[in-house]
Design a protein around this motif. Sequence first.
Motif, PDB file in Angstrom:
ATOM      1  N   MET A   1       4.197  -1.846  25.048  1.00 27.97           N
ATOM      2  CA  MET A   1       3.055  -1.579  24.172  1.00 27.97           C
ATOM      3  C   MET A   1       2.872  -2.747  23.203  1.00 27.97           C
ATOM      4  N   ALA A   2       1.637  -3.146  23.023  1.00 27.53           N
ATOM      5  CA  ALA A   2       1.363  -4.267  22.143  1.00 27.53           C
ATOM      6  C   ALA A   2       1.289  -3.819  20.710  1.00 27.53           C
ATOM      7  N   GLU A   3       1.715  -4.685  19.790  1.00 29.61           N
ATOM      8  CA  GLU A   3       1.663  -4.367  18.369  1.00 29.61           C
ATOM      9  C   GLU A   3       0.303  -4.752  17.798  1.00 29.61           C
ATOM     10  N   ASN A   4      -0.015  -4.221  16.613  1.00 26.46           N
ATOM     11  CA  ASN A   4      -1.276  -4.535  15.972  1.00 26.46           C
ATOM     12  C   ASN A   4      -1.374  -6.022  15.693  1.00 26.46           C
ATOM     13  N   SER A   5      -2.576  -6.539  15.757  1.00 30.37           N
ATOM     14  CA  SER A   5      -2.793  -7.966  15.551  1.00 30.37           C
ATOM     15  C   SER A   5      -2.640  -8.335  14.088  1.00 30.37           C
ATOM     16  N   GLU A   6      -2.299  -9.612  13.867  1.00 31.47           N
ATOM     17  CA  GLU A   6      -2.106 -10.099  12.508  1.00 31.47           C
ATOM     18  C   GLU A   6      -3.431 -10.193  11.761  1.00 31.47           C
ATOM     19  N   SER A   7      -4.536 -10.326  12.527  1.00 34.57           N
ATOM     20  CA  SER A   7      -5.832 -10.544  11.872  1.00 34.57           C
ATOM     21  C   SER A   7      -6.256  -9.386  11.003  1.00 34.57           C
ATOM     22  N   GLY A   8      -5.684  -8.187  11.278  1.00 30.45           N
ATOM     23  CA  GLY A   8      -6.104  -7.022  10.517  1.00 30.45           C
ATOM     24  C   GLY A   8      -5.298  -6.773   9.272  1.00 30.45           C
ATOM     25  N   ARG A   9      -4.300  -7.620   8.977  1.00 29.62           N
ATOM     26  CA  ARG A   9      -3.433  -7.371   7.825  1.00 29.62           C
ATOM     27  C   ARG A   9      -4.219  -7.469   6.520  1.00 29.62           C
ATOM     28  N   GLY A  10      -3.944  -6.498   5.615  1.00 25.95           N
ATOM     29  CA  GLY A  10      -4.603  -6.520   4.314  1.00 25.95           C
ATOM     30  C   GLY A  10      -6.015  -5.987   4.343  1.00 25.95           C
ATOM     31  N   GLU A  11      -6.479  -5.510   5.499  1.00 28.24           N
ATOM     32  CA  GLU A  11      -7.851  -5.044   5.649  1.00 28.24           C
ATOM     33  C   GLU A  11      -7.868  -3.531   5.813  1.00 28.24           C
ATOM     34  N   TYR A  12      -8.807  -2.867   5.127  1.00 26.37           N
ATOM     35  CA  TYR A  12      -8.940  -1.423   5.258  1.00 26.37           C
ATOM     36  C   TYR A  12      -9.661  -1.072   6.559  1.00 26.37           C
ATOM     37  N   THR A  13      -9.342   0.082   7.112  1.00 26.92           N
ATOM     38  CA  THR A  13     -10.044   0.537   8.316  1.00 26.92           C
ATOM     39  C   THR A  13     -11.498   0.834   7.981  1.00 26.92           C
ATOM     40  N   LYS A  14     -12.365   0.737   8.994  1.00 25.49           N
ATOM     41  CA  LYS A  14     -13.804   0.895   8.783  1.00 25.49           C
ATOM     42  C   LYS A  14     -14.352   2.195   9.358  1.00 25.49           C
ATOM     43  N   ASP A  15     -13.463   3.004   9.953  1.00 26.50           N
ATOM     44  CA  ASP A  15     -13.938   4.233  10.601  1.00 26.50           C
ATOM     45  C   ASP A  15     -13.777   5.470   9.726  1.00 26.50           C
ATOM     46  N   GLY A  16     -13.477   5.274   8.439  1.00 25.83           N
ATOM     47  CA  GLY A  16     -13.365   6.402   7.523  1.00 25.83           C
ATOM     48  C   GLY A  16     -12.029   7.096   7.529  1.00 25.83           C
ATOM     49  N   THR A  17     -11.024   6.549   8.225  1.00 24.72           N
ATOM     50  CA  THR A  17      -9.706   7.180   8.238  1.00 24.72           C
ATOM     51  C   THR A  17      -9.017   7.012   6.887  1.00 24.72           C
ATOM     52  N   VAL A  18      -8.190   8.007   6.571  1.00 25.08           N
ATOM     53  CA  VAL A  18      -7.516   8.039   5.270  1.00 25.08           C
ATOM     54  C   VAL A  18      -6.058   8.461   5.473  1.00 25.08           C
ATOM     55  N   ASP A  19      -5.273   8.444   4.388  1.00 19.99           N
ATOM     56  CA  ASP A  19      -3.931   9.017   4.452  1.00 19.99           C
ATOM     57  C   ASP A  19      -4.021  10.500   4.112  1.00 19.99           C
ATOM     58  N   LEU A  20      -2.886  11.187   4.053  1.00 14.85           N
ATOM     59  CA  LEU A  20      -2.907  12.632   3.815  1.00 14.85           C
ATOM     60  C   LEU A  20      -3.445  13.002   2.442  1.00 14.85           C
ATOM     61  N   LYS A  21      -3.433  12.039   1.493  1.00 12.67           N
ATOM     62  CA  LYS A  21      -3.967  12.301   0.156  1.00 12.67           C
ATOM     63  C   LYS A  21      -5.442  11.955   0.045  1.00 12.67           C
ATOM     64  N   GLY A  22      -6.044  11.482   1.141  1.00 16.67           N
ATOM     65  CA  GLY A  22      -7.459  11.158   1.139  1.00 16.67           C
ATOM     66  C   GLY A  22      -7.772   9.743   0.716  1.00 16.67           C
ATOM     67  N   ASN A  23      -6.773   8.876   0.607  1.00 14.97           N
ATOM     68  CA  ASN A  23      -6.999   7.489   0.203  1.00 14.97           C
ATOM     69  C   ASN A  23      -7.264   6.612   1.417  1.00 14.97           C
ATOM     70  N   PRO A  24      -8.127   5.606   1.299  1.00 13.57           N
ATOM     71  CA  PRO A  24      -8.352   4.658   2.396  1.00 13.57           C
ATOM     72  C   PRO A  24      -7.033   3.990   2.796  1.00 13.57           C
ATOM     73  N   VAL A  25      -6.915   3.630   4.071  1.00  7.04           N
ATOM     74  CA  VAL A  25      -5.653   3.074   4.559  1.00  7.04           C
ATOM     75  C   VAL A  25      -5.832   1.629   5.012  1.00  7.04           C
ATOM     76  N   LEU A  26      -4.776   0.850   4.823  1.00  4.27           N
ATOM     77  CA  LEU A  26      -4.746  -0.523   5.303  1.00  4.27           C
ATOM     78  C   LEU A  26      -4.427  -0.525   6.798  1.00  4.27           C
ATOM     79  N   ARG A  27      -5.129  -1.366   7.520  1.00  2.00           N
ATOM     80  CA  ARG A  27      -4.934  -1.442   8.964  1.00  2.00           C
ATOM     81  C   ARG A  27      -3.489  -1.811   9.328  1.00  2.00           C
ATOM     82  N   SER A  28      -2.876  -2.661   8.519  1.00  2.00           N
ATOM     83  CA  SER A  28      -1.531  -3.153   8.820  1.00  2.00           C
ATOM     84  C   SER A  28      -0.437  -2.144   8.485  1.00  2.00           C
TER      85      SER A  28
END
Length: 589
Positions: A1-28
């Motif tokens: 399985m391939a790991e996430n790319s480095e290009s997404g580090r430090g960037e928030y997801t754009k599809d509206g996903t959040v953590d369990l507390k409802g906060n935006p999440v970093l892609r990395s």
Amino acid sequence: MAENSESGRGEYTKDGTVDLKGNPVLRSKRGGWTACSFVVVYEAFERMAYYGISSNLVLYLTDKLHQGTVASANNVTNWLGAVWLTPIVGAYVADAHLGRYWTFAIASVIYLSGMCLLTLAVSLRSLKPPPCGANTGDPNCDGKASTLHLGVFFCALYILSVGTGGTKPNISTIGADQFDEFDPKERAHKLSFFNWWMFSIFFGTLFANTVLVYIQDNVGWTLGYALPTLGLAVSIAIFAAGTPFYRHKLPSGSPFTKMARVLVAAARKSTVRVPSDPKELHELDLNAYAADGIYRIDSTPTLRILNKAAVKTGPTSPWTLCTVTQVEETKQMLRMIPVLITTFIPSTMYAQINTLFVKQGKTLDRHMGPHFQIPPASLGAFVTISMLISVVLYDRYLVPFMRRWTNNPRGISLLQRMGVGMAIHILIMTISSLTERHRIAVARKHGVVQSGGVVPLTIFILLPQFVLMGIADAFLEVAKLEFFYDQAPEGMKSLGTSFAMVSLGLGNFLSSFLLSTVARVTREHGHAGWILNNLNASHLDYYYAFFAILDCLNFVVFCMVSRSFVYRAEVQERSEDSHQLGTIISEAF
């Protein structure tokens, strides 16, 4: 399985996903393959647990709870019907209230509690009746299961079905949510996720149909049920360990509510006249839909009575005025219902794999060598294997070949593919009838009709009906899932997918109804009946011939329905996504 790319580090997801507390999440920090590995492992163990119970359940009911042919088969199909219908409730709870993660978490606890109680029910002497005969279900046994025995066992089974209702519709979407649709690299990784997802399903199913059913038949039911229970407990723990890495999507509302609003609004305005110009109907601005990633749908003349829901008449609320898009989404779902109805009969045929087909195998010579006997339920593995091979051959060879003649990206249309599967079902039940006719003839020749003894025929005479069922699934079941997903509107894909589960659920209930009815009717006026506890004295050949006739009649109705069905206008990108299901399975292997 391939790991996430480095290009997404430090960037928030754009599809509206959040953590369990409802906060935006970093892609990395969350999602990707790190999160999906927990989900894939869970699914392999869960499929092992589920099929470890369902594949051999009819023999436990017969041999240990001393139930007859009709009662044991009906109890299996009634339970399977519940297993396939409860996910609709689970999907509703997740979409409208708790979200996928918490619905899944609560359901997993229920699922595991059902498995634990089921293991106790097959283990403790006080929770099962005394044995009758020598390791077989004796039709003359008078040591019937008590109310306590049956109550505990079936209570455990239906607790388990409630649990699967919350886990089945949510676990795959939790896995898919770990990849951002708006990131090109993560979107490509999602296809690879489904490759591993299908692999985990096939692995768990094959393990259950081979290793677990052998343990149940030859070692004991306690160990045979304890192993999948332990596996499920470990998999839930693994899933829970992945919690810090998951991305979550907030509840977006249930499609059932959206459809209900259209139907209620149209009913309230039943006397209102629909304007001749569709532009006078209520609709939102294009930008309102673009912001949510939803496509606006223009008004159509079909099911015109529902257009009344979009007619403006004074004070408004979501239950009195709907947009044209909401009306058209409801129409699209309603247009699929006739096709859905024609899938009930094939689903009834599929229900025989875990019931009558297994009981047939019990009456045949299962020896391979002097010391090894094949468990009757192990023949179900050939359904999985033949389906896998057929899907790969279909996607790699048949689709490119037919594409030259039809110019259809899929080779043939989804309804045509379903039609091929239904035609194979006619062949399956015809062969099953002829095979059973031969089995009964050999039983008479060797004088084992009244005794109900083993017929001196190899169990492999049943192999064609199992293999053909897998081939039929490669056409019908895969196309059915694609069809209901593809033809559902963008905002109701989950409901569209649940139509495939409804088909299997109601098909199992229909199997129970037909078996009970035929058994009762054929015993009237002093006749012996077609379906008895002693299969050697039964006439399953007549019953399978009856199924073949039902398949023929259903095929005619399906052809009429499919000829009048109008495919919805597709967005190319989405159409390509829906076609990936066959590719997913073939590329996984």
